[in-house]
Structure formats: structure tokens, C-alpha cells
Design a protein around this motif. Structure first.
Motif, PDB file in Angstrom:
ATOM      1  N   LEU A 173       0.841  -1.205   0.000  1.00  0.00           N
ATOM      2  CA  LEU A 173       0.000   0.000   0.000  1.00  0.00           C
ATOM      3  C   LEU A 173       0.869   1.246   0.000  1.00  0.00           C
ATOM      4  O   LEU A 173       1.967   1.270   0.551  1.00  0.00           O
ATOM      5  N   GLU A 174       0.309   2.294  -0.612  1.00  0.00           N
ATOM      6  CA  GLU A 174       0.904   3.621  -0.535  1.00  0.00           C
ATOM      7  C   GLU A 174      -0.202   4.601  -0.185  1.00  0.00           C
ATOM      8  O   GLU A 174      -1.189   4.718  -0.914  1.00  0.00           O
ATOM      9  N   LEU A 175      -0.061   5.285   0.937  1.00  0.00           N
ATOM     10  CA  LEU A 175      -1.039   6.263   1.409  1.00  0.00           C
ATOM     11  C   LEU A 175      -0.430   7.653   1.293  1.00  0.00           C
ATOM     12  O   LEU A 175       0.718   7.864   1.722  1.00  0.00           O
ATOM     13  N   ARG A 176      -1.186   8.594   0.743  1.00  0.00           N
ATOM     14  CA  ARG A 176      -0.684   9.965   0.576  1.00  0.00           C
ATOM     15  C   ARG A 176      -1.653  10.971   1.190  1.00  0.00           C
ATOM     16  O   ARG A 176      -2.868  10.897   0.958  1.00  0.00           O
ATOM     17  N   LEU A 177      -1.070  11.904   1.942  1.00  0.00           N
ATOM     18  CA  LEU A 177      -1.805  13.036   2.508  1.00  0.00           C
ATOM     19  C   LEU A 177      -1.006  14.289   2.173  1.00  0.00           C
ATOM     20  O   LEU A 177       0.058  14.524   2.752  1.00  0.00           O
ATOM     21  N   PRO A 178      -1.480  15.118   1.253  1.00  0.00           N
ATOM     22  CA  PRO A 178      -0.679  16.270   0.809  1.00  0.00           C
ATOM     23  C   PRO A 178      -0.440  17.315   1.880  1.00  0.00           C
ATOM     24  O   PRO A 178       0.605  17.972   1.877  1.00  0.00           O
ATOM     25  N   ALA A 179      -1.388  17.487   2.802  1.00  0.00           N
ATOM     26  CA  ALA A 179      -1.245  18.527   3.837  1.00  0.00           C
ATOM     27  C   ALA A 179      -1.801  17.987   5.144  1.00  0.00           C
ATOM     28  O   ALA A 179      -3.005  17.785   5.283  1.00  0.00           O
ATOM     29  N   LEU A 180      -0.907  17.765   6.087  1.00  0.00           N
ATOM     30  CA  LEU A 180      -1.285  17.186   7.373  1.00  0.00           C
ATOM     31  C   LEU A 180      -0.724  18.045   8.499  1.00  0.00           C
ATOM     32  O   LEU A 180       0.494  18.204   8.607  1.00  0.00           O
ATOM     33  N   PRO A 181      -1.568  18.652   9.347  1.00  0.00           N
ATOM     34  CA  PRO A 181      -1.041  19.372  10.503  1.00  0.00           C
ATOM     35  C   PRO A 181      -0.275  18.401  11.387  1.00  0.00           C
ATOM     36  O   PRO A 181      -0.777  17.328  11.712  1.00  0.00           O
ATOM     37  N   CYS A 182       0.931  18.761  11.769  1.00  0.00           N
ATOM     38  CA  CYS A 182       1.781  17.822  12.505  1.00  0.00           C
ATOM     39  C   CYS A 182       2.479  18.564  13.625  1.00  0.00           C
ATOM     40  O   CYS A 182       3.564  19.129  13.433  1.00  0.00           O
ATOM     41  N   ARG A 183       1.863  18.604  14.763  1.00  0.00           N
ATOM     42  CA  ARG A 183       2.456  19.269  15.924  1.00  0.00           C
ATOM     43  C   ARG A 183       3.527  18.345  16.494  1.00  0.00           C
ATOM     44  O   ARG A 183       3.244  17.404  17.215  1.00  0.00           O
ATOM     45  N   GLY A 184       4.752  18.625  16.124  1.00  0.00           N
ATOM     46  CA  GLY A 184       5.872  17.764  16.459  1.00  0.00           C
ATOM     47  C   GLY A 184       6.756  17.544  15.257  1.00  0.00           C
ATOM     48  O   GLY A 184       7.849  16.984  15.381  1.00  0.00           O
TER      49      GLY A 184
END
Length: 509
Positions: free
Chosen positions: A118-129
Motif C-alpha cells: 500500500l501507498e497512502l498519501r496526505l498532501p497537507a497534514l497538521p503535525c504538531r511535532g
């Protein structure tokens, strides 16, 4: 916001059976906050990609929170929710792919148990850390993680990076597990949920985390963030994981700040009251236990060591002591939240008049409930005023008090609006004394599980020098003298976890 899932396991179109969504159809699913659409950009025997696109309606999102939403500002309508993956996407994913998350497929019952490339893509993910946290969360689950920071503006690289990452995950994973990983970890990375975290969220976490959460090295951080940093719920979840056979310790992030205001609907209030009561009763105990390993109880003939006080308690005690030292008898708590300091002030008869102001109507409702306003004795009730207001607008109700308290408030104000707060509090209300507490960002390295700022709503956190510079400038501008005091363990290198400025009006001004 967009999520794509790609597989190359032949025949790749079996992905449609697993998801119960036909590759030849575009399907739409109504959500309380917008519309989710499922479609297949590509569907061939050697490669198949499904896309989940979530169209968030800001108006519908606000309405779904109910009339009692504590945030009635413009930020309800203008924010990143339509564009960045968050708890909204997690909720839509859970609804649209419910059967796939459960690992069921009637047409091809052998498929759900088979790991797929599998390949999962999220172009914009808020990532606190930052990207490092994404790696810490997904790599132990068997994913190859590619997390790349998104610049604030590609045309102005000197502006630096945003709090978003473009995330790509690759691995041979069961589809049901992949979906459950996203369902839990999207709101964990964002460190926020768009809805009230009620006790039933523990059940959701246990179900979605079955088989992987109990053994995850970051289970404490995941549990606390998923449950909105609610101590009682996090303790319950970790205890249940332990009962299921996992060697799970109570590894919680330190309670470095008070709970954030939540988006509470009218239907949530009963659950909210129960959760808040549990939190209030166990917060200090949980904070102490989280910082030290479990130990056997001492024999009855041996003295026990008192558990350390929480930082929240130390702040309140420091403020109360300073107010008494200054001789104040009328006090207003600006940004009173759920009324902890207001209640402490009311318990001391020397404070003849006490007021609490907050921007959140729901916070004031909860404060009234916690203070038992409906059953309060008439004499005590006559000393108390609670009202809604904003610190960036002139309000005559703020005037006439010996002292004003801004306890962990200024860091929630956007820096361009601090000047308005200064003008309202120091220039117009002009109490004889103003007590300001705020986090010392230098101390943050002492919190093992903390990444970034101490609270998702903080606009900034200052060093001791930055706080002193701000306080000295404000005092000089508005005719005050200022002194500084530590709150909490005063580390010789890093200073205290909380810094306090005590402003006193110069009578010559």
C-alpha cells in the motif's frame, strides 16, 4: 482535503472489494460538516488508486457544534479545516470505510486478512511535532515514512516551514489496519479534535487500536492526544489496554497546561460534566504518577511521601499568596476558563468582590456548574460576578478592581493583538495590580513527551528574557512597576516552568 490509497497487488482492483466501493462509480456521503466523495483516479489490474476527498463547509461545521460552541470568532469560518487532514478526515474515513475498517468482505472473505503493498498519501497534514513525530508514530507499525515539511510560502523560503507536512506511507499492511492507523493517528498528529471528547471515545480508541496500540512505544502520547489530553479518560484507556494483556504502563504526557476549551454541543453536556468531574478529581494524582514509575505500597508503619502538587495548583497558590501580600480585596480573573481560580478566591472571605470574565460562553457555563452557582449561599453569591467578554475590546466592566489576573492567557492571543489587550487592561481598566503568568518555553525540554508548544492553541511561548522585555515595555508605557517571580521548580539552568510578572501601578503616574 484529500487522502489517496494505492495498491499494486494484482489484481489491484480487488481494492474495490475491500472498500466496498466500485471503481466505476463516484460515490458521495453527507457529513454533518460537509461532503465526502470516493472515486478512483486509476483502476487497472496492475495498479489501483482510491481517493477520499472531503469538502468541508465552514458554515455547516459551525452549526454542527451547536449553539454553545465556545469559539464564536471568525476563526470558526476561516481556518485550515477544509484543506488539511485532521479529525474531520478521520471521522469521514470511519463513516465511509466502516466495513473495511472492521476487516469484513462478504464477496471475498479471504482478502481482509492479506497484507497488501500500500501507498497512502496526505498532501497537507497538521503535525504538531514535525516530521520526526510522524516517523515515531508510523514506523513502529511497519510503514516506510516520507514526511516532508510544507513551506509557508514557496516564493519566500526565508519565511521557513509551516506546521504542515506532506505525508506518504508505504508498506505491506492489511487494509483494515492501515485505515485504523489513520483513524487514530490523524487527530494525534494534529493534536486536536473538532468535537467534544466524551467517555465513549475510549471505546473507539480501544477498538481502532486493537492489536497495535498496546505495544506501541508512543502509546502514552497517542492515548493522551487522541483523548484530548483528558487525564481520567487516558488513564481508563491505558488500564483497559493492560487488561487486554498488553504490558502497558501509564505513560502520559505531563499536564503542562490546563485542558483546552472543547467544542461542546448541547447533546454532549451530560458526558462532559462526568468527564470534567473525573479530570478535576484525578489531575494532580495522574501528573505525579506519570512522572515516576509505579511502586509497591509502603507498609502501614512507614511514612508515605506526599505526592507533588500539579503545576496548575502551584500557579493558583502563588497568585493567591501574592494577592494577599498586595492587600487586594477586589479581584477580576481575566480569562477565567472553568473557574478554578474564581472558586479559590471565593473560598477566602478577605476577597470581598470577585469577578470572572471569559470569551467562551461554554467555559462560563461549566464554571457556574463547578462553582454550584445555583446552590451557592446568598452572601457568597453577592460577592461574585461572571460575564462574557473579550480582552481586546474596551469594556467598562473590567474597571474598579484592586487587582486583575491573567493566568496563562496572553500566550493564547495572536501577537498582533497583544497591543489591544495591553491597552484594554493596563491603559483603560488600570487596576492597582496586574498579575500575569505564562509558560517559560526554556523549561519545555524537561517534558519528555512534549513536542512543540505546550498547548495547541498557544500562539507563542516566551523565554524569560522575552517575557521580561515585554513586561518591562508595557510597565513603562502605562505607568506601572513590574517584578518577577518563579512558579514551580526553579531550575538553575532553565528557570521555572511558569513565569509570573507582578505589575503595580505607579501612584505618581
Amino acid at each position: 482535503m484529500l487522502l489517496t490509497i494505492t495498491t499494486t497487488a494484482r489484481p489491484a482492483t480487488d481494492l474495490g472489494f475491500l472498500l466496498h466501493k466500485h471503481p466505476d462509480r463516484v460515490q458521495e456521503f453527507s457529513q454533518s460538516f460537509g461532503k465526502a466523495t470516493v472515486f478512483y483516479p486509476e483502476a487497472a489490474e496492475e495498479r489501483c488508486t482510491v481517493a477520499l476527498m472531503l469538502d468541508v463547509d465552514p458554515i455547516a461545521l459551525v452549526r454542527s457544534r451547536g449553539r454553545n460552541s465556545p469559539d464564536f470568532s471568525l476563526s470558526q469560518y476561516v481556518n485550515d479545516r477544509p484543506y488539511a487532514a485532521s479529525s474531520l478526515l478521520a471521522v469521514a474515513l470511519a463513516d465511509v470505510f466502516r466495513t473495511a475498517r472492521a476487516g469484513r468482505c462478504k464477496a471475498r472473505p479471504e482478502l481482509p486478512g492479506t497484507p497488501l503493498p500500500l501507498e497512502l498519501r496526505l498532501p497537507a497534514l497538521p503535525c504538531r511535532g514535525g516530521p520526526e513525530l510522524a516517523q515515531r508514530l508510523f514506523e513502529p507499525l511497519g510503514w516506510e515514512v516520507d514526511a516532508r515539511p510544507v513551506p509557508l510560502d514557496e516564493g519566500f523560503p526565508e519565511w521557513g516551514e509551516s506546521r504542515y507536512v506532506g505525508l506518504t506511507l508505504r508498506g505491506a499492511v492489511r487494509l483494515a489496519d492501515a485505515l485504523n492507523h489513520l483513524y487514530v493517528l490523524l487527530p494525534v498528529l494534529d493534536d486536536g479534535k473538532h468535537y467534544w471528547v466524551a467517555p465513549d471515545e475510549v471505546d473507539k480508541l480501544i477498538r481502532a487500536g486493537e492489536g497495535w496500540l498496546g505495544g506501541h512505544p508512543e502509546r502514552g502520547l497517542i492515548t493522551r492526544r487522541y483523548l484530548g489530553r483528558r487525564w481520567a479518560l487516558a488513564r481508563t484507556a491505558l488500564a483497559r489496554l493492560a487488561e487486554l494483556g498488553d504490558e502497558t504502563e501509564e505513560e502520559l504526557e505531563p499536564a503542562v497546561e490546563e485542558d483546552a476549551p472543547a467544542d461542546v454541543t448541547a447533546a454532549d453536556e451530560a458526558a462532559a460534566a462526568e468527564a470534567e468531574a473525573a479530570d478535576e478529581a484525578t489531575a494532580a494524582e495522574a501528573e505525579a504518577e506519570a512522572a515516576a514509575p509505579d511502586s509497591e505500597p509502603l507498609p502501614q508503619d512507614q511514612p508515605t511521601t506526599p505526592k507533588p502538587k500539579s503545576l496548575n495548583t502551584l500557579r493558583r497558590e502563588a497568585i493567591l499568596a501574592k494577592l494577599e501580600e498586595l492587600g487586594a480585596t477586589t479581584v477580576i480573573d481575566l480569562g477565567c476558563g472553568q473557574g478554578e481560580l474564581v472558586g479559590a478566591l471565593l473560598s477566602r472571605p478577605r476577597f470581598a468582590r470577585v469577578a470572572g470574565m471569559d470569551v467562551s460562553p461554554m467555559a462560563l457555563t461549566i464554571a457556574a456548574r463547578k462553582l454550584r452557582l445555583d446552590r451557592m449561599a446568598d452572601a457568597k453569591r453577592a460577592r461574585l460576578t461572571l460575564f462574557q467578554g473579550a480582552l481586546t475590546y474596551t469594556d467598562k466592566r473590567l474597571s474598579g478592581y484592586d487587582a486583575a489576573v491573567l493566568m496563562e492567557v496572553i500566550e493564547h492571543v495572536d501577537p498582533p493583538r497583544l497591543a489591544a489587550l495591553e491597552r484594554v487592561v493596563f491603559g483603560r481598566a488600570r487596576p492597582s495590580h496586574v498579575l500575569v503568568t505564562t509558560p517559560n518555553v526554556e523549561y519545555n525540554v524537561r517534558y519528555e513527551f512534549l513536542t512543540g508548544l505546550r498547548h495547541p492553541d498557544h500562539r507563542f511561548e516566551w523565554t524569560r528574557a522575552e517575557f521580561a522585555g515585554w513586561a518591562t515595555r508595557v510597565a513603562a508605557q502605562y505607568g506601572y512597576q513590574v517584578a518577577f517571580a518563579p512558579v514551580g521548580d526553579d531550575d538553575p539552568e532553565l528557570g521555572p516552568p511558569t513565569q509570573m510578572g507582578v505589575f503595580t501601578l505607579d501612584q505618581r503616574s
